[in-house]
Each structure stands twice: as C-alpha cells, then as structure tokens.
Design a protein around this motif. Structure first.
Motif, PDB file in Angstrom:
ATOM      1  N   ASP A 166      -1.685  -4.280   1.789  1.00 26.62           N
ATOM      2  CA  ASP A 166      -0.873  -5.042   2.617  1.00 26.62           C
ATOM      3  C   ASP A 166      -2.335  -5.877   3.273  1.00 26.62           C
ATOM      4  O   ASP A 166      -3.427  -5.717   3.639  1.00 26.62           O
ATOM      5  N   THR A 167      -1.186  -7.075   4.200  1.00 25.47           N
ATOM      6  CA  THR A 167      -2.388  -8.238   4.971  1.00 25.47           C
ATOM      7  C   THR A 167      -2.412  -7.182   6.518  1.00 25.47           C
ATOM      8  O   THR A 167      -3.764  -7.685   7.315  1.00 25.47           O
ATOM      9  N   LYS A 219       1.852  -9.388  -6.465  1.00 31.56           N
ATOM     10  CA  LYS A 219       0.578 -10.385  -5.624  1.00 31.56           C
ATOM     11  C   LYS A 219       0.179 -10.870  -4.614  1.00 31.56           C
ATOM     12  O   LYS A 219      -0.911 -10.872  -2.917  1.00 31.56           O
ATOM     13  N   GLN A 220       1.183 -12.378  -4.249  1.00 26.50           N
ATOM     14  CA  GLN A 220       0.755 -13.374  -3.894  1.00 26.50           C
ATOM     15  C   GLN A 220       1.389 -13.308  -2.657  1.00 26.50           C
ATOM     16  O   GLN A 220       1.417 -14.120  -1.908  1.00 26.50           O
ATOM     17  N   LYS A 223       0.314 -11.603  -0.491  1.00 25.48           N
ATOM     18  CA  LYS A 223      -1.228 -12.233   0.362  1.00 25.48           C
ATOM     19  C   LYS A 223      -0.171 -12.589   1.569  1.00 25.48           C
ATOM     20  O   LYS A 223      -1.492 -13.102   2.309  1.00 25.48           O
ATOM     21  N   GLN A 224       0.507 -13.206   1.414  1.00 26.65           N
ATOM     22  CA  GLN A 224       1.560 -13.808   2.020  1.00 26.65           C
ATOM     23  C   GLN A 224       2.107 -13.894   3.385  1.00 26.65           C
ATOM     24  O   GLN A 224       3.064 -13.850   4.548  1.00 26.65           O
ATOM     25  N   SER A 236      -6.434  -5.041  -9.180  1.00 21.67           N
ATOM     26  CA  SER A 236      -6.319  -5.444  -7.653  1.00 21.67           C
ATOM     27  C   SER A 236      -7.935  -5.364  -6.932  1.00 21.67           C
ATOM     28  O   SER A 236      -7.811  -5.429  -5.427  1.00 21.67           O
ATOM     29  N   LEU A 239      -9.183  -7.284  -4.443  1.00 24.99           N
ATOM     30  CA  LEU A 239      -8.349  -7.719  -3.442  1.00 24.99           C
ATOM     31  C   LEU A 239      -9.479  -6.323  -1.970  1.00 24.99           C
ATOM     32  O   LEU A 239      -8.923  -7.575  -0.919  1.00 24.99           O
ATOM     33  N   GLU A 242     -10.504  -7.800   0.651  1.00 25.50           N
ATOM     34  CA  GLU A 242     -10.280  -8.656   1.653  1.00 25.50           C
ATOM     35  C   GLU A 242      -9.232  -8.181   2.617  1.00 25.50           C
ATOM     36  O   GLU A 242      -8.816  -8.564   4.085  1.00 25.50           O
ATOM     37  N   TYR A 243      -8.728  -7.214   1.687  1.00 27.30           N
ATOM     38  CA  TYR A 243      -7.269  -7.343   2.218  1.00 27.30           C
ATOM     39  C   TYR A 243      -7.057  -5.485   2.640  1.00 27.30           C
ATOM     40  O   TYR A 243      -7.550  -4.152   1.936  1.00 27.30           O
ATOM     41  N   HIS A 245      -5.981  -1.639   2.421  1.00 27.69           N
ATOM     42  CA  HIS A 245      -5.238  -1.086   1.384  1.00 27.69           C
ATOM     43  C   HIS A 245      -6.153   0.983   1.571  1.00 27.69           C
ATOM     44  O   HIS A 245      -7.050   0.745   2.134  1.00 27.69           O
TER      45      HIS A 245
END
Length: 285
Positions: A166-167, A219-220, A223-224, A236, A239, A242-243, A245
């Motif tokens: 998740d963001t 995935k996109q 990311k949004q 993944s 990722l 950066e994110y 998890h």
C-alpha cells in the motif's frame, strides 16, 4: 492446400471474425478474405455463413475444420517422430504457461533455448493456470501456479511468497480499512488471499474490492494510492524499498504460490522437450 491455410481456417473458426483473425495473424483483412475464398473454391463448398456478429461454420465447414485440425495434428506428430530419430534437435515444442511466468521468466529462458536449438518451433500459449489445467493434454509442457497436475509428472520450480502493499502504512494499534485491488487469476490465488484475510480480520478490513485484468495494472493502481494489493514476490521485490508492505503469514508460516512444470509420462522421449525441461529445471528463479 498449404499448412498455413489450414491454420488460418482454424483461427477463423476460433475468433469468429475476419477482422479479428487478420489482427491475430498479422495480415490484412482483404488477404484473409481472399484466402478463405480460395479454400471454399478448393473444397467446392461454403465453409462459413457470414452473419452480422460472427462467422458460423456450415455443415460442410464443420467437416473441413475437423479435417484441418487432424492435418495439423498429424503434421506435428510427424515432425516429433522425425525429431526423435534425427541427430539435430528440431520439431515442435508446445508450451502452456502461466501469464505471470511468461512475462517475468520465460523470455530469457526461451531466448537461451532458441539460440541453442534454432530449428525447434515454439508453440506457446499463455493464460491463467486454471484454464491451462483444463486443456493440459494439448501441450508437451505446462508451467502452472498453485496446485500441481495430479495426473501428470509435476516438478516443483519455486515458492513465491505473497506480500500486501500500500502507499499508506500498516498500523499496529488499529485495523486498516482500505480498498483491496485484485487482479484476474485462478481461484486458488483468491482462496489464499481470502483465507489470510479471514485470519487477520482484526487488522485488515477491505472496504471494497476492485478487480483489474492484469497484475501490472494492479501494481499501478496501488502506486497511485487507490488501495492495497496482494502481489507475489517475483513481481514485487523491487517495490519493498519504496512502499509499505507486510508478508502474508498464517501461524508464522509464509503464504506462498507454488510454481510447477508438468508433463505427460513418456514425453521426454522427444529431444526438444527433454532439453527444454533440463534447462528449465536448472534455472534459478
């Protein structure tokens, strides 16, 4: 009749439109129409009825299409027999492969294989594992996710741990309520996620589920910031830095997706199949 005419006839029957078939086989619509006209003149019968929605085979057309399938099958059988007796590796290699594996790992594997055995013709079909299981006898080799094929020889290739991304951070003191984004997959994947959510319902509460067609789209969307997404490590891993998890675990054990290569007994007598399986089993995933 040429072999590619028979193949075109089968594609016309499967796809149902001249436009769609032309797009699939990468030739113009007039060329497809002209070749169909030639085949109908050759057999002296109309093969299809043209309706506003799709091509429908006539009774004579059904007989011709069945004949085309038999011709193509016999051609493959002949090439495989010649491959068994020849010193040089050749023939057809029919592979059905999970979409994820075909995108992530198969290009480099096939690149190495075809460079070494350039006379082997690759017949590749990709899709979700559930569909491949239903039609597994059509192929020399099936590479699937989830459960192995019980009626085939199945070799385990690798485990693929699942992670939720998740963001937004995953809180430790209250439940996380966010939309869950899922991608089109077979039932076994959804069962793994649903089972994990059931065991962690005090901490993760999806508000709603959004389903998309491809894992890359999933995935996109994540990311949004549209919602959470459960993704296999194989697609993944990059990722994680950066994110936010968390690893999916139940009673301390990682929730994973198994990947298998499956084939029918005796198929390794075909040299092209045996060499590909050897390459596949020696690959580090």
């Amino acid at each position: 009749m040429r072999m590619d005419d028979y193949e075109l006839l089968i594609r016309l029957n499967e796809i149902g439109t001249i436009r769609g078939t032309a797009k699939a086989v990468l030739i113009s619509q007039p060329a497809v129409t002209q070749r169909l006209k030639y085949m109908e003149e050759y057999f002296g019968e109309a093969i299809f009825i043209r309706t506003s929605k799709r091509l429908l085979p006539t009774p004579a057309g059904e007989i011709v299409i069945q004949h085309a399938k038999q011709v193509i099958h016999q051609e493959k059988v002949l090439k495989n027999r010649l491959a068994e007796t020849g010193e040089e590796i050749q023939g057809t290699l029919a592979i059905a492969c999970s979409t994820l594996i075909s995108q992530r790992f198969l290009p480099s594997i096939l690149g190495e294989f075809t460079a070494k055995y350039p006379k082997v013709a690759i017949d590749l079909v990709t899709g979700i594992s559930e569909d491949i299981r239903r039609n597994h006898k059509k192929y020399h080799i099936c590479i699937i996710r989830g459960e192995k094929l019980k009626e085939s020889t199945s070799v385990h290739l690798f485990d693929d741990p699942l992670y939720m991304f998740d963001t937004e951070p995953f809180p430790s003191n209250h439940a996380k309520e966010r939309p869950l984004i899922s991608f089109k997959s077979d039932d076994s994947m959804h069962e793994l996620v649903d089972n994990w959510l059931y065991h962690h319902q005090e901490f993760i509460k999806p508000e709603k589920t959004l389903t998309v067609d491809q894992i890359e789209t999933c995935k996109q969307f994540m990311k949004q910031g549209i919602g959470m997404a459960v993704l296999p490590e194989s697609v993944s891993d990059h990722l994680k830095e950066e994110y936010p998890h968390i690893a999916l675990k139940i009673n301390g054990k990682a929730v994973t997706r198994d990947t298998w290569v499956c084939y029918q007994e005796g198929i390794r007598k075909l040299p092209q199949v045996d060499h590909f399986l050897e390459l596949l089993q020696n690959t580090t995933f």
